[in-house]
Design a protein around this motif. Structure first.
Motif, PDB file in Angstrom:
ATOM      1  N   VAL A   1      -1.023  26.557  16.281  1.00 55.51           N
ATOM      2  CA  VAL A   1      -0.919  27.996  16.544  1.00 55.51           C
ATOM      3  C   VAL A   1      -1.468  28.276  17.934  1.00 55.51           C
ATOM      4  CG1 VAL A   1      -1.102  28.664  14.121  1.00 55.51           C
ATOM      5  CG2 VAL A   1      -3.178  28.425  15.488  1.00 55.51           C
ATOM      6  N   ALA A   2      -0.999  29.356  18.533  1.00 60.08           N
ATOM      7  CA  ALA A   2      -1.509  29.794  19.817  1.00 60.08           C
ATOM      8  C   ALA A   2      -2.838  30.531  19.613  1.00 60.08           C
ATOM      9  CB  ALA A   2      -0.504  30.711  20.507  1.00 60.08           C
ATOM     10  N   PRO A   3      -3.763  30.441  20.572  1.00 60.54           N
ATOM     11  CA  PRO A   3      -5.010  31.191  20.435  1.00 60.54           C
ATOM     12  C   PRO A   3      -4.761  32.693  20.526  1.00 60.54           C
ATOM     13  CG  PRO A   3      -4.839  30.206  22.605  1.00 60.54           C
ATOM     14  CD  PRO A   3      -3.710  29.662  21.817  1.00 60.54           C
ATOM     15  N   ARG A   4      -5.606  33.478  19.854  1.00 61.31           N
ATOM     16  CA  ARG A   4      -5.448  34.938  19.899  1.00 61.31           C
ATOM     17  C   ARG A   4      -5.661  35.458  21.309  1.00 61.31           C
ATOM     18  NH1 ARG A   4      -8.677  37.089  14.463  1.00 61.31           N
ATOM     19  NH2 ARG A   4      -7.328  36.035  12.938  1.00 61.31           N
ATOM     20  N   ARG A   5      -6.596  34.833  22.039  1.00 57.71           N
ATOM     21  CA  ARG A   5      -6.837  35.168  23.434  1.00 57.71           C
ATOM     22  C   ARG A   5      -6.779  33.893  24.256  1.00 57.71           C
ATOM     23  NH1 ARG A   5     -12.154  39.182  23.083  1.00 57.71           N
ATOM     24  NH2 ARG A   5     -11.181  40.820  21.775  1.00 57.71           N
TER      25      ARG A   5
ATOM     26  N   ASN B   1      -9.445  16.148  39.099  1.00 50.21           N
ATOM     27  CA  ASN B   1      -9.555  16.948  37.885  1.00 50.21           C
ATOM     28  C   ASN B   1      -8.442  17.987  37.873  1.00 50.21           C
ATOM     29  OD1 ASN B   1     -11.408  18.083  35.598  1.00 50.21           O
ATOM     30  ND2 ASN B   1     -10.889  19.839  36.861  1.00 50.21           N
ATOM     31  N   THR B   2      -7.914  18.251  36.699  1.00 46.51           N
ATOM     32  CA  THR B   2      -6.980  19.350  36.536  1.00 46.51           C
ATOM     33  C   THR B   2      -7.276  20.042  35.218  1.00 46.51           C
ATOM     34  OG1 THR B   2      -4.640  20.001  36.487  1.00 46.51           O
ATOM     35  CG2 THR B   2      -5.197  17.889  35.491  1.00 46.51           C
ATOM     36  N   ALA B   3      -7.203  21.364  35.217  1.00 49.56           N
ATOM     37  CA  ALA B   3      -7.492  22.150  34.012  1.00 49.56           C
ATOM     38  C   ALA B   3      -6.549  23.342  33.966  1.00 49.56           C
ATOM     39  CB  ALA B   3      -8.941  22.616  34.011  1.00 49.56           C
ATOM     40  N   ARG B   4      -6.386  23.871  32.757  1.00 51.38           N
ATOM     41  CA  ARG B   4      -5.485  25.016  32.594  1.00 51.38           C
ATOM     42  C   ARG B   4      -5.928  25.836  31.397  1.00 51.38           C
ATOM     43  NH1 ARG B   4       0.732  23.898  33.278  1.00 51.38           N
ATOM     44  NH2 ARG B   4      -0.073  23.797  35.410  1.00 51.38           N
ATOM     45  N   ALA B   5      -5.653  27.138  31.487  1.00 53.49           N
ATOM     46  CA  ALA B   5      -5.908  28.002  30.338  1.00 53.49           C
ATOM     47  C   ALA B   5      -4.968  27.626  29.198  1.00 53.49           C
ATOM     48  CB  ALA B   5      -5.719  29.461  30.727  1.00 53.49           C
ATOM     49  N   HIS B   6      -5.507  27.629  27.983  1.00 52.20           N
ATOM     50  CA  HIS B   6      -4.694  27.379  26.792  1.00 52.20           C
ATOM     51  C   HIS B   6      -4.280  28.740  26.242  1.00 52.20           C
ATOM     52  CE1 HIS B   6      -3.098  25.038  23.530  1.00 52.20           C
ATOM     53  NE2 HIS B   6      -3.791  25.707  22.631  1.00 52.20           N
ATOM     54  N   ARG B   7      -3.009  29.115  26.481  1.00 52.55           N
ATOM     55  CA  ARG B   7      -2.518  30.445  26.120  1.00 52.55           C
ATOM     56  C   ARG B   7      -1.522  30.404  24.962  1.00 52.55           C
ATOM     57  NH1 ARG B   7      -3.336  33.999  30.525  1.00 52.55           N
ATOM     58  NH2 ARG B   7      -4.024  32.942  32.426  1.00 52.55           N
ATOM     59  N   THR B   8      -0.756  29.327  24.891  1.00 43.55           N
ATOM     60  CA  THR B   8       0.303  29.227  23.892  1.00 43.55           C
ATOM     61  C   THR B   8       0.060  27.993  23.032  1.00 43.55           C
ATOM     62  OG1 THR B   8       1.705  27.936  25.375  1.00 43.55           O
ATOM     63  CG2 THR B   8       1.918  30.334  25.483  1.00 43.55           C
ATOM     64  N   ALA B   9       0.956  27.744  22.105  1.00 44.51           N
ATOM     65  CA  ALA B   9       0.778  26.591  21.223  1.00 44.51           C
ATOM     66  C   ALA B   9       0.919  25.275  21.972  1.00 44.51           C
ATOM     67  CB  ALA B   9       1.795  26.661  20.087  1.00 44.51           C
ATOM     68  N   THR B  10       1.595  25.278  23.127  1.00 43.77           N
ATOM     69  CA  THR B  10       1.780  24.071  23.920  1.00 43.77           C
ATOM     70  C   THR B  10       1.307  24.305  25.348  1.00 43.77           C
ATOM     71  OG1 THR B  10       3.699  23.390  22.606  1.00 43.77           O
ATOM     72  CG2 THR B  10       3.450  22.387  24.783  1.00 43.77           C
TER      73      THR B  10
END
Length: 365
Positions: A192-196, A216-225
């Motif tokens: 599931v995608a996070p609520r926020r 290093n690489t990072a990204r916001a987790h917004r959706t299910a993928t």
């Protein structure tokens, strides 16, 4: 600044030296993004061997963090003589307060042979791949990442599948020879995608053979993928003169380490698929004055072979288990980071349950 601890390490006048420190907050710890430690190495006559490295968490969730200080052999550089050098580890933070109690700091020492007398310094790479390989052959192979450097799961060129829990880091190791580049494409596919959005929710970090930060690489987790990709520079001896971490860190042939992390706010377990590419033909080794393989650097023929299934992989063994190092504590001003800054005889220290966070303040060394 906060608490500080000092060690004496005896170096010869011929070898490059790397002394790393790993700071591992216990699970669930709280700290600021700019909290961390500072490491430095000073010669017998008081010269700084490389710029002090500030090793900070860089995220709201304090992932374990690490890097090294170095002594590099070369004309016109400081710290060329043999003798007793001073290595220090110091807690830093926005207020300079005391270090949290019961946080482990572990240290590791490696030496790399210098070049043979009269040998020219190898030239920088003349070419590099500029994009991730379009197709890395499958099918997916199941792997279980380790909890730190010493039990990092072995990967090769191919596609690998693992699972990552909230707040968890997994470690993997990949052989990269001279002239080769490492490409990583990571796909995180939660149910599931996070609520926020979870900012910096997923992260992939590369470290070199001596536990030095590379990229290093990072990204916001917004959706299910969520997808992350990175590509290193080709491994080359000449990279060590660069003032960019992503270049200077690719200075060895040997095992490179991936740390894959999920923020503690991620809602549930994340399946992760790692497409790993090792690109480029191996180049000849530099004209070393000694045997780098004996010191833990380099790639063997068996390292290039595809690794066995996950359930048949043995934990990696220390490459230099015949060597011992005496790091003598010679002065203490408090540092209570875990009370186990590993005094006395050290070879390779077990780094179980350790991961490494993003750091700032790194310079060429």
């Amino acid at each position: 600044m906060g608490d500080r601890k000092f060690y004496r390490v005896r170096l010869d006048g011929r070898s490059n030296a790397y002394v790393s420190a790993v700071l591992a907050p216990p699970p669930g710890s709280r700290a600021g993004a700019t909290d961390g430690i500072r490491v430095s190495l000073v010669s017998p006559d008081g010269a700084e061997c490389s710029d002090s490295n500030d090793i900070v968490f860089g995220t709201a969730t304090p992932l374990p963090t690490a890097d090294y200080s170095t002594r590099r052999i070369g004309p016109g550089r400081a710290c060329q003589e043999a003798g007793d050098y001073l290595y220090s580890v110091e807690w830093i933070g926005p207020t300079g307060g005391a270090a949290p109690r019961d946080w482990r700091v572990e240290i590791k020492y490696m030496t790399e042979p210098g070049l043979r007398t009269g040998s020219p310094t190898p030239a920088p790479p003349s070419s590099r791949h500029t994009h991730t390989p379009d197709h890395i052959p499958g099918p997916e192979r199941r792997v279980e990442g380790g909890s730190g450097f010493n039990d990092a799961a072995r990967l090769g060129h191919g596609v690998w599948a693992d699972r990552l829990g909230p707040g968890e880091s997994r470690f993997y190791r990949v052989p990269v020879d001279w002239g080769q580049q490492l490409f990583v494409d990571a796909r995180f596919t939660g149910a599931v995608a996070p609520r926020r959005p979870v900012y910096d929710g997923v992260r992939v970090t590369v470290f070199n053979t001596a536990r030095g930060f590379v990229e290093n690489t990072a990204r916001a987790h917004r959706t299910a993928t969520t997808r992350l990709s990175l590509a290193t520079e080709p491994a080359a001896f000449a990279n060590r003169t660069s003032d960019r971490d992503a270049t200077s860190g690719m200075r060895f042939s040997g095992w490179y380490y991936l740390r894959v992390s999920a923020d503690r706010k991620i809602p549930g377990e994340l399946p992760v698929t790692l497409a790993v590419g090792i690109e480029g033909e191996p180049h000849p080794a530099p004209p070393y004055a000694g045997d780098p393989l004996r010191e833990g650097f380099g790639v063997l023929a068996e390292d290039r072979a595809q690794p066995p299934p996950a359930d048949q992989q043995a934990a990696p063994q220390d490459d230099d288990d015949t060597r011992e190092l005496v790091l003598t504590v010679i002065g203490v001003t408090g540092i209570t980071l875990g009370t186990t800054l590993l005094l006395g005889l050290l070879a390779w220290t077990a780094l179980a349950r350790l991961g490494l966070g993003r750091k700032r303040g790194r310079h060429a060394s």
